[in-house]
Design a protein around this motif. Structure first.
Motif, short mmCIF file in Angstrom:
data_model
loop_
_atom_site.label_atom_id
_atom_site.label_comp_id
_atom_site.label_asym_id
_atom_site.label_seq_id
_atom_site.Cartn_x
_atom_site.Cartn_y
_atom_site.Cartn_z
N VAL A 267 -25.31 0.82 23.19
CA VAL A 267 -23.98 0.85 23.81
C VAL A 267 -23.16 -0.31 23.25
N ASP A 288 -19.18 3.75 27.31
CA ASP A 288 -20.57 4.01 26.91
C ASP A 288 -21.52 3.84 28.09
N TYR A 312 -25.62 11.92 26.28
CA TYR A 312 -24.85 10.70 26.06
C TYR A 312 -24.32 10.63 24.63
N ARG A 316 -20.32 10.46 23.61
CA ARG A 316 -19.71 9.20 23.24
C ARG A 316 -19.63 8.91 21.75
#
Length: 351
Positions: A267, A288, A312, A316
């Motif tokens: 992240v 994130d 995820y 992102r």
């Protein structure tokens, strides 16, 4: 590793992205350890711009009120020439109309304090300062390992390889805080250099500057001595002892994935470090963190991690990498050595 139910996670890095990730995981019932190389939280001050999308992410993490208690709205910012001529307006009013809320600015220490206070209130999270940042074997006993350890991420190089690495842009940036409100906000673009001013809290202003050839405070002041007010005054009235100097860098080439092995995720700057020109570093880290922890929470315990990490990454990666590319492109545009052409193109934007 845990055998069922909610899992265990190690988050490497106690910056904005790492702490927000720890909050989201803890809210989902996970047991979390945060490893931080530094021996204490960083206390240096600079302004973070928080876009309405990132504000919404903080709302979902339960931190919206804490943000708004210390943040100030960002409005009325302009792009100017060194003589003060206005070229265009930053699109802050359009953003506010569309989102129903303004972009906010908050001092970095205040945002970190809010994140730390929320973790303390939640309980069940250990922050280990002075710890290794996740080399080989780091987080091996946890179900989930999150690399939130910045542009020089050890988690990234250990688990994702070294093809994507730190690249210098050849531009030196300086940031500081002036102990007065300038009332003039936005950016001024000159020949290969720029200067920015934003509010940060009542009675103070945040400033930042990029000067390719300057190596000392005296040279920075000289580089902007003939620019419009209040630029020379801001530099003259702030103590260089409090200035922060850093070389602009970014992550390149873009990573092919933000996740690996069904249990490792990156992240923030560890995943997509970008130039600061769009002011989106903190926003993308928060987005994130919220997206990762929402995906993990939606899929239950450790057994759902592979699917959660795929979700995820799908949500992102491309979005964050588009922002990083746009920021790098803006950096090249702003620092170009053909200011007349740049100013003409900028003047076509809505004023």
């Amino acid at each position: 590793m845990s055998g069922g139910g909610r899992g265990t996670a190690v988050v490497v890095g106690a910056g904005v992205g790492g702490l927000a990730t720890a909050i989201g995981l803890r809210r989902a019932g996970w047991t979390v350890r945060v490893l931080e190389r530094r021996t204490a939280p960083e206390r240096y001050g600079t302004a973070f711009a928080i876009h309405p999308t990132a504000q919404a992410a903080l709302d979902r993490l339960g931190l919206g009120e804490a943000l708004r208690a210390r943040a100030v709205p960002y409005r009325g910012a302009r792009i100017r020439r060194p003589d003060g001529t206005v070229l265009a307006a930053l699109p802050l009013e359009r953003v506010e109309r569309r989102a129903g809320r303004p972009e906010l600015l908050i001092s970095r220490p205040y945002l970190l304090d809010a994140l730390l206070a929320e973790l303390e209130a939640l309980g069940g999270v250990d922050i280990e300062y002075g710890s290794p940042r996740g080399g080989p074997g780091g987080g091996a006993d946890a179900d989930l390992l999150v690399g939130a350890d910045g542009i020089n991420s050890t988690v990234r190089t250990t688990h994702f390889g070294s093809r994507s690495g730190v690249r210098a842009l050849g531009t030196v940036a300086w940031i500081g805080i002036a102990d007065f409100e300038t009332g003039v906000y936005g950016e001024t673009w000159g020949d290969g250099r720029f200067f920015g001013l934003t509010p940060v809290e009542p009675g103070r202003s945040n400033w930042y500057a990029a000067v390719p050839e300057a190596t000392t405070a005296e040279e920075v002041r000289a580089a902007f001595a003939d620019w419009h007010d209040p630029v020379p005054r801001v530099l003259a009235d702030t103590d260089p002892a409090g200035w922060i100097r850093y070389e602009m860098r970014h992550l390149h080439p873009a990573l092919p994935a933000f996740v690996a092995g069904g249990r490792i995720a990156l992240v923030g700057d560890a995943a997509h470090a970008m130039t600061p020109n769009l002011g989106q570093g903190a926003c993308t880290a928060l987005l994130d963190a919220e997206a990762l922890t929402r995906a993990v929470a939606a899929r239950g315990g450790p057994g759902g991690l592979p699917a959660a990490l795929r979700a995820y990454d799908a949500e992102r990666r491309r979005s964050a990498q588009r922002v990083a590319l746009a920021s790098r492109t803006l950096h090249r545009f702003v620092t170009g050595r053909r200011p007349a052409l740049r100013d003409a193109l900028t003047g076509l934007l809505p004023g």
